[in-house]
Scaffold this active site. Structure first.
Site, PDB file in Angstrom:
ATOM      1  N   GLY A 164       0.817  -1.205   0.000  1.00 47.26           N
ATOM      2  CA  GLY A 164       0.000   0.000   0.000  1.00 47.26           C
ATOM      3  C   GLY A 164       0.854   1.260   0.000  1.00 47.26           C
ATOM      4  O   GLY A 164       0.538   2.244  -0.664  1.00 47.26           O
TER       5      GLY A 164
ATOM      6  N   TRP B  60       2.267   1.648  -3.416  1.00 49.22           N
ATOM      7  CA  TRP B  60       1.255   2.156  -4.342  1.00 49.22           C
ATOM      8  C   TRP B  60       1.305   3.680  -4.427  1.00 49.22           C
ATOM      9  O   TRP B  60       1.048   4.259  -5.481  1.00 49.22           O
ATOM     10  CB  TRP B  60      -0.127   1.709  -3.870  1.00 49.22           C
ATOM     11  CG  TRP B  60      -1.280   2.235  -4.673  1.00 49.22           C
ATOM     12  CD1 TRP B  60      -1.807   1.704  -5.810  1.00 49.22           C
ATOM     13  CD2 TRP B  60      -2.050   3.421  -4.410  1.00 49.22           C
ATOM     14  NE1 TRP B  60      -2.865   2.463  -6.262  1.00 49.22           N
ATOM     15  CE2 TRP B  60      -3.030   3.529  -5.417  1.00 49.22           C
ATOM     16  CE3 TRP B  60      -2.006   4.398  -3.406  1.00 49.22           C
ATOM     17  CZ2 TRP B  60      -3.962   4.565  -5.453  1.00 49.22           C
ATOM     18  CZ3 TRP B  60      -2.929   5.436  -3.447  1.00 49.22           C
ATOM     19  CH2 TRP B  60      -3.889   5.508  -4.453  1.00 49.22           C
ATOM     20  N   HIS B  61       1.667   4.334  -3.312  1.00 50.41           N
ATOM     21  CA  HIS B  61       1.693   5.800  -3.294  1.00 50.41           C
ATOM     22  C   HIS B  61       2.873   6.371  -4.074  1.00 50.41           C
ATOM     23  O   HIS B  61       2.844   7.547  -4.443  1.00 50.41           O
ATOM     24  CB  HIS B  61       1.745   6.313  -1.855  1.00 50.41           C
ATOM     25  CG  HIS B  61       0.438   6.180  -1.133  1.00 50.41           C
ATOM     26  ND1 HIS B  61       0.036   5.009  -0.529  1.00 50.41           N
ATOM     27  CD2 HIS B  61      -0.567   7.073  -0.922  1.00 50.41           C
ATOM     28  CE1 HIS B  61      -1.152   5.188   0.030  1.00 50.41           C
ATOM     29  NE2 HIS B  61      -1.544   6.421  -0.193  1.00 50.41           N
ATOM     30  N   GLY B  62       3.886   5.584  -4.319  1.00 53.81           N
ATOM     31  CA  GLY B  62       5.012   6.094  -5.086  1.00 53.81           C
ATOM     32  C   GLY B  62       6.270   5.276  -4.902  1.00 53.81           C
ATOM     33  O   GLY B  62       6.410   4.542  -3.918  1.00 53.81           O
TER      34      GLY B  62
ATOM     35  N   PHE C  20      -0.159  10.421  -7.212  1.00 55.73           N
ATOM     36  CA  PHE C  20      -0.172   8.996  -6.963  1.00 55.73           C
ATOM     37  C   PHE C  20      -0.966   8.251  -8.027  1.00 55.73           C
ATOM     38  O   PHE C  20      -0.993   7.053  -8.051  1.00 55.73           O
ATOM     39  CB  PHE C  20      -0.773   8.691  -5.584  1.00 55.73           C
ATOM     40  CG  PHE C  20      -0.077   9.428  -4.460  1.00 55.73           C
ATOM     41  CD1 PHE C  20       1.302   9.510  -4.438  1.00 55.73           C
ATOM     42  CD2 PHE C  20      -0.794  10.047  -3.464  1.00 55.73           C
ATOM     43  CE1 PHE C  20       1.951  10.189  -3.420  1.00 55.73           C
ATOM     44  CE2 PHE C  20      -0.157  10.722  -2.436  1.00 55.73           C
ATOM     45  CZ  PHE C  20       1.201  10.797  -2.419  1.00 55.73           C
TER      46      PHE C  20
END
Length: 527
Positions: free
Chosen positions: A369, A372-374, A527
């Site tokens: 997770g 996923w943001h970067g 994102f």
């Protein structure tokens, strides 16, 4: 007088936008992509375009095919105005998954071919994410490994390798529409969703502009049944949508943007220039900023979709009122947290394979997770921090033998203590989420613990009166009981049209007073 002049200038800009229809040069400008000025829900340009769009929408709403095609074309235009020619990537992703889903449906039952089709979809979607978001991370890892091997084997050429990031454009919202498309494919494979028969229908689902660039991540099982219903523009739905849009505008343009530009960004750009007290307020400010920014976008997206007859699920539920970290993740970015739970945590085994596997699954889920943001170590650190926090809370809950039903009946003092502890735990994670590097995050903490200086509080309030007021106001509204929010929503819903228009005018006027000189993009656009 200055406030009135600013409001009049905004109105003049809006009227100028309307007259652009008759100006060929301005009309051509409307059709072109401008990297420095992407279209945002909070801009006058979007307000003008949406009014024109909605007038035509009301005419076409009774014809399902015409409505779907029209909204899809506007959604593609909207995405083009945010990401330029990368709109072709969105069309490619939608087209490939449409045909893959049709192939899965045609196979029927269990079989290796269906699994291969799912694998093909995952490769396409995750491949796009990897190229655009994680290429530099993988590139740096490979060079680091080569440098280490070169040092060990005395290979001079490998030792001299230097990482220089490749300039890769990140299409806005790619994480959202790829996750949405992946969930559709998985649900078709699990026989929870019947494959759509028309390509235009699937493109409508993937490109629907309210949630396209920053969520919420909408499940096909929730969205598809609604898209074929003729929108009935009920007064309560219009009022509810208006209330959400006004709340979103005020959260984003008044609270989030102002405290970001005038305080939070300054602190995180140079923590050493500020006392520990100011750094702490910078952390509190960022916690409010990211909540108001992201939930503000979600509110506007849900409101706009509601005006078109599509109801999205709630994406934020007063997350800072959570009494533990598990509850926080049930309230924060709900569409992502439930996606990770249903398509990652549960397939990994969830809590069905023993305590140790449960803790590992929680850590892996949150680690991914964070990724996923970067493609940054700080996001992975943030994800790992929350994974460990969830695992520790699960362990403590099991050890103490407290069931969730019992936790819901906490005493007032115990719940208040839990809320305070959870809030500060989350704020600790936000430090490394916001900081440009782990070094900057550590510097913020070092200033808080070694140079706090609480005696400067009066000077801080005097130096940042508006920031202080917005911080107090933002948190006060956030901690209002749910019944207060419901009461305000009902007031807007039941108000006559003239009064609802007045509410919107007041909101726009307020936004104009706090509007910064430049465009402040939504945080989750990156994102």
């Amino acid at each position: 007088m200055e406030a009135i002049d600013r409001a009049l200038n905004y109105v003049n800009d809006f009227i100028g936008g309307m007259s652009a229809t008759f100006d060929l040069e301005k009309c051509r400008d409307l059709l072109l992509y401008h990297p420095d000025s992407p279209i945002l829900f909070s801009t006058g340009l979007f307000l003008f375009l949406f009014i024109v769009f909605y007038m035509i929408f009301t005419i076409l709403r009774r014809n399902t095919t015409a409505r779907i095609v029209y909204v899809t074309l506007f959604s593609l235009y909207f995405y083009y105005k945010t990401s330029g020619l990368w709109v072709a990537l969105l069309i490619f992703a939608a087209t490939s998954d449409f045909f893959i889903a049709r192939g899965i449906g045609a196979c029927g039952g269990a079989g290796g071919k269906r699994k291969w089709l799912v694998a093909a979809s995952m490769c396409i979607n995750l491949g796009m994410l990897s190229v655009f978001k994680y290429a530099n991370l993988v590139y740096s890892l490979v060079l680091t490994i080569l440098q280490s091997v070169g040092s060990a084997l005395h290979i001079a050429a490998w030792e001299r390798l230097v990482f220089e990031p490749v300039d890769i454009f990140l299409p806005i919202g790619i994480s959202f529409f790829t996750f949405q498309s992946m969930s559709y494919i998985i649900d078709v494979y699990r026989a929870r969703v019947v494959p759509l028969k028309r390509w235009a229908d699937y493109l409508f689902y993937i490109s629907f502009f309210p949630g396209l660039v920053a969520g919420p991540i909408v499940r096909a099982c929730d969205f598809i049944p609604q898209m074929y219903k003729k929108p009935v523009l009920l007064r309560e739905h219009m009022g509810e949508g208006l209330y959400l849009i006004i709340c979103g505008l005020l959260k984003k343009c008044v609270i989030s943007d102002y405290i970001s530009v005038n305080f939070v960004d300054r602190v995180f750009d140079a923590p050493a220039l500020y006392t520990g007290l100011e750094n702490l307020f910078g952390v509190y400010g960022y916690a409010l900023q990211i909540y108001c920014d992201f939930s503000g976008y979600s509110d506007m997206a849900i409101g706009l979709a509601l005006w078109m007859g599509i109801r999205f699920r709630i994406n934020f539920d007063s997350p800072y009122r959570s009494a533990d970290i598990t509850e926080f993740w049930r309230r924060w970015h709900i569409s992502l947290s439930t996606w990770l739970k249903d398509y990652l945590y549960i397939p990994l085994g969830g809590n069905r394979k023993g305590a140790f596997r449960t803790y590992v699954n929680l850590l892996l889920t949150m680690l991914l997770g964070g990724l996923w943001h970067g493609a940054s170590w700080r996001f992975m650190l943030w994800g790992a921090f929350h994974g460990v926090s969830l695992a520790v809370h699960k362990w403590l809950t099991r050890r103490s033998g407290r069931a969730e039903k019992r936790q819901r009946k906490m005493s007032f003092l115990r719940r208040a203590a839990g809320i305070a502890a959870t809030f500060h735990l989350v704020c600790f994670g936000w430090i490394f989420f916001r900081a440009d590097s782990t070094g900057t995050g550590c510097e913020v903490l070092q200033r808080i613990f070694t140079a706090f200086h609480p005696e400067i509080l009066p000077q801080f309030v005097a130096g940042y009166p508006v920031v202080t007021l917005l911080l107090l106001l933002g948190y006060a509204v956030h901690f209002l009981p749910a019944r207060a929010d419901g009461a305000m929503r009902r007031i807007v819903e039941r108000s006559p049209l003239l009064l609802q228009t007045l509410y919107l005018v007041i909101a726009v006027f307020t936004v104009v007073q706090f509007k910064s000189a430049g465009i402040v993009p939504f945080i989750y656009f990156q994102f």
